[in-house]
Motif scaffolding. Structure first.
Motif, PDB file in Angstrom:
ATOM      1  N   LYS A 138      44.730 -42.967 -18.203  1.00  0.00           N
ATOM      2  CA  LYS A 138      43.337 -42.520 -18.167  1.00  0.00           C
ATOM      3  C   LYS A 138      42.858 -42.444 -19.612  1.00  0.00           C
ATOM      4  O   LYS A 138      43.490 -41.815 -20.451  1.00  0.00           O
ATOM      5  CB  LYS A 138      43.203 -41.143 -17.525  1.00  0.00           C
ATOM      6  CG  LYS A 138      43.806 -41.021 -16.139  1.00  0.00           C
ATOM      7  CD  LYS A 138      43.030 -41.786 -15.108  1.00  0.00           C
ATOM      8  CE  LYS A 138      43.506 -41.507 -13.700  1.00  0.00           C
ATOM      9  NZ  LYS A 138      44.745 -42.135 -13.316  1.00  0.00           N
ATOM     10  N   HIS A 139      41.747 -43.103 -19.892  1.00  0.00           N
ATOM     11  CA  HIS A 139      41.108 -43.082 -21.208  1.00  0.00           C
ATOM     12  C   HIS A 139      39.869 -42.215 -21.054  1.00  0.00           C
ATOM     13  O   HIS A 139      38.973 -42.544 -20.274  1.00  0.00           O
ATOM     14  CB  HIS A 139      40.746 -44.511 -21.631  1.00  0.00           C
ATOM     15  CG  HIS A 139      40.041 -44.604 -22.939  1.00  0.00           C
ATOM     16  ND1 HIS A 139      40.680 -44.412 -24.139  1.00  0.00           N
ATOM     17  CD2 HIS A 139      38.742 -44.880 -23.237  1.00  0.00           C
ATOM     18  CE1 HIS A 139      39.809 -44.581 -25.126  1.00  0.00           C
ATOM     19  NE2 HIS A 139      38.625 -44.850 -24.602  1.00  0.00           N
ATOM     20  N   CYS A 140      39.827 -41.091 -21.763  1.00  0.00           N
ATOM     21  CA  CYS A 140      38.739 -40.125 -21.617  1.00  0.00           C
ATOM     22  C   CYS A 140      37.936 -40.027 -22.901  1.00  0.00           C
ATOM     23  O   CYS A 140      38.498 -39.910 -23.989  1.00  0.00           O
ATOM     24  CB  CYS A 140      39.300 -38.746 -21.286  1.00  0.00           C
ATOM     25  SG  CYS A 140      40.265 -38.714 -19.774  1.00  0.00           S
ATOM     26  N   HIS A 194      40.569 -50.239 -13.627  1.00  0.00           N
ATOM     27  CA  HIS A 194      40.527 -49.990 -12.190  1.00  0.00           C
ATOM     28  C   HIS A 194      39.388 -49.086 -11.732  1.00  0.00           C
ATOM     29  O   HIS A 194      38.916 -49.212 -10.601  1.00  0.00           O
ATOM     30  CB  HIS A 194      41.852 -49.362 -11.742  1.00  0.00           C
ATOM     31  CG  HIS A 194      43.046 -50.115 -12.243  1.00  0.00           C
ATOM     32  ND1 HIS A 194      43.371 -51.378 -11.795  1.00  0.00           N
ATOM     33  CD2 HIS A 194      43.960 -49.805 -13.191  1.00  0.00           C
ATOM     34  CE1 HIS A 194      44.452 -51.802 -12.429  1.00  0.00           C
ATOM     35  NE2 HIS A 194      44.824 -50.865 -13.282  1.00  0.00           N
ATOM     36  N   LYS A 195      38.957 -48.182 -12.596  1.00  0.00           N
ATOM     37  CA  LYS A 195      37.915 -47.238 -12.195  1.00  0.00           C
ATOM     38  C   LYS A 195      37.218 -46.722 -13.444  1.00  0.00           C
ATOM     39  O   LYS A 195      37.849 -46.516 -14.474  1.00  0.00           O
ATOM     40  CB  LYS A 195      38.536 -46.063 -11.426  1.00  0.00           C
ATOM     41  CG  LYS A 195      37.555 -45.085 -10.851  1.00  0.00           C
ATOM     42  CD  LYS A 195      38.280 -44.031 -10.017  1.00  0.00           C
ATOM     43  CE  LYS A 195      37.305 -43.072  -9.370  1.00  0.00           C
ATOM     44  NZ  LYS A 195      37.987 -42.047  -8.586  1.00  0.00           N
ATOM     45  N   ARG A 246      35.482 -41.316 -17.991  1.00  0.00           N
ATOM     46  CA  ARG A 246      36.909 -41.460 -17.684  1.00  0.00           C
ATOM     47  C   ARG A 246      37.147 -42.862 -17.144  1.00  0.00           C
ATOM     48  O   ARG A 246      36.542 -43.274 -16.158  1.00  0.00           O
ATOM     49  CB  ARG A 246      37.347 -40.406 -16.671  1.00  0.00           C
ATOM     50  CG  ARG A 246      38.842 -40.408 -16.451  1.00  0.00           C
ATOM     51  CD  ARG A 246      39.316 -39.217 -15.671  1.00  0.00           C
ATOM     52  NE  ARG A 246      38.572 -39.083 -14.421  1.00  0.00           N
ATOM     53  CZ  ARG A 246      38.498 -37.958 -13.714  1.00  0.00           C
ATOM     54  NH1 ARG A 246      39.095 -36.870 -14.121  1.00  0.00           N
ATOM     55  NH2 ARG A 246      37.816 -37.922 -12.596  1.00  0.00           N
ATOM     56  N   ASP A 290      40.063 -45.465 -15.847  1.00  0.00           N
ATOM     57  CA  ASP A 290      41.434 -45.656 -15.363  1.00  0.00           C
ATOM     58  C   ASP A 290      41.811 -47.104 -15.650  1.00  0.00           C
ATOM     59  O   ASP A 290      41.175 -48.033 -15.132  1.00  0.00           O
ATOM     60  CB  ASP A 290      41.485 -45.352 -13.865  1.00  0.00           C
ATOM     61  CG  ASP A 290      42.882 -45.437 -13.286  1.00  0.00           C
ATOM     62  OD1 ASP A 290      43.828 -45.778 -14.019  1.00  0.00           O
ATOM     63  OD2 ASP A 290      43.018 -45.176 -12.084  1.00  0.00           O
ATOM     64  N   ASP A 308      45.142 -49.978 -17.108  1.00  0.00           N
ATOM     65  CA  ASP A 308      46.496 -50.250 -17.559  1.00  0.00           C
ATOM     66  C   ASP A 308      46.509 -50.081 -19.073  1.00  0.00           C
ATOM     67  O   ASP A 308      45.525 -50.396 -19.758  1.00  0.00           O
ATOM     68  CB  ASP A 308      46.907 -51.685 -17.201  1.00  0.00           C
ATOM     69  CG  ASP A 308      46.936 -51.937 -15.705  1.00  0.00           C
ATOM     70  OD1 ASP A 308      47.047 -50.963 -14.929  1.00  0.00           O
ATOM     71  OD2 ASP A 308      46.830 -53.119 -15.318  1.00  0.00           O
ATOM     72  N   ASP A 329      43.806 -39.847 -24.230  1.00  0.00           N
ATOM     73  CA  ASP A 329      44.450 -40.750 -23.284  1.00  0.00           C
ATOM     74  C   ASP A 329      45.654 -40.056 -22.679  1.00  0.00           C
ATOM     75  O   ASP A 329      46.388 -39.356 -23.382  1.00  0.00           O
ATOM     76  CB  ASP A 329      44.914 -42.027 -24.000  1.00  0.00           C
ATOM     77  CG  ASP A 329      43.763 -42.793 -24.617  1.00  0.00           C
ATOM     78  OD1 ASP A 329      42.837 -43.162 -23.886  1.00  0.00           O
ATOM     79  OD2 ASP A 329      43.794 -43.017 -25.847  1.00  0.00           O
ATOM     80  N   ASP A 380      48.699 -40.384 -19.115  1.00  0.00           N
ATOM     81  CA  ASP A 380      49.223 -41.129 -17.969  1.00  0.00           C
ATOM     82  C   ASP A 380      49.127 -40.281 -16.720  1.00  0.00           C
ATOM     83  O   ASP A 380      49.113 -39.088 -16.738  1.00  0.00           O
ATOM     84  CB  ASP A 380      50.685 -41.510 -18.194  1.00  0.00           C
ATOM     85  CG  ASP A 380      50.793 -42.649 -19.205  1.00  0.00           C
ATOM     86  OD1 ASP A 380      49.969 -43.552 -19.164  1.00  0.00           O
ATOM     87  OD2 ASP A 380      51.731 -42.599 -20.024  1.00  0.00           O
TER      88      ASP A 380
END
Length: 96
Positions: free
Chosen positions: A2-4, A39-40, A59, A61, A63, A94, A96
């Motif tokens: 997750k990249h926030c 993905h999201k 946020r 999502d 890889d 970031d 997992d």
């Protein structure tokens, strides 16, 4: 992963402007879903209006190996160039 991105608007950006920016930001980040490994994408407004709060959470999502592609993407550059002027500060996190 997750990249926030936590972002706080400048104090002169009023509540109406903040609300108007949300759909713009959703549209800006939506094309990221076309990048392999992403993905999201969510643009989430803060529901508590206090000076010690950030205003939005973006946020993503993805890889882990999609981060470089995201960094080079047009939406990422547009976010920084077009909306950076609205921001007082931001934080990146970031996990997992």
């Amino acid at each position: 992963m997750k990249h926030c991105i936590l972002a706080k608007f400048r104090s002169d950006v009023d509540a109406a402007e903040k609300k108007a920016l949300l759909p713009e930001l959703e549209s800006l980040f939506a094309p990221l879903l076309d990048i392999e490994g992403i993905h999201k994408v969510e643009v989430i407004p803060n529901v508590v209006d206090r000076s010690n709060r950030y205003d939005i959470l973006i946020r993503i999502d993805m890889d882990r190996d999609a981060l470089e592609t995201y960094d080079a993407s047009e939406p990422h550059h547009d976010w920084k160039e077009e909306y950076g002027a609205y921001l007082e500060k931001k934080a990146i996190f970031d996990y997992d």
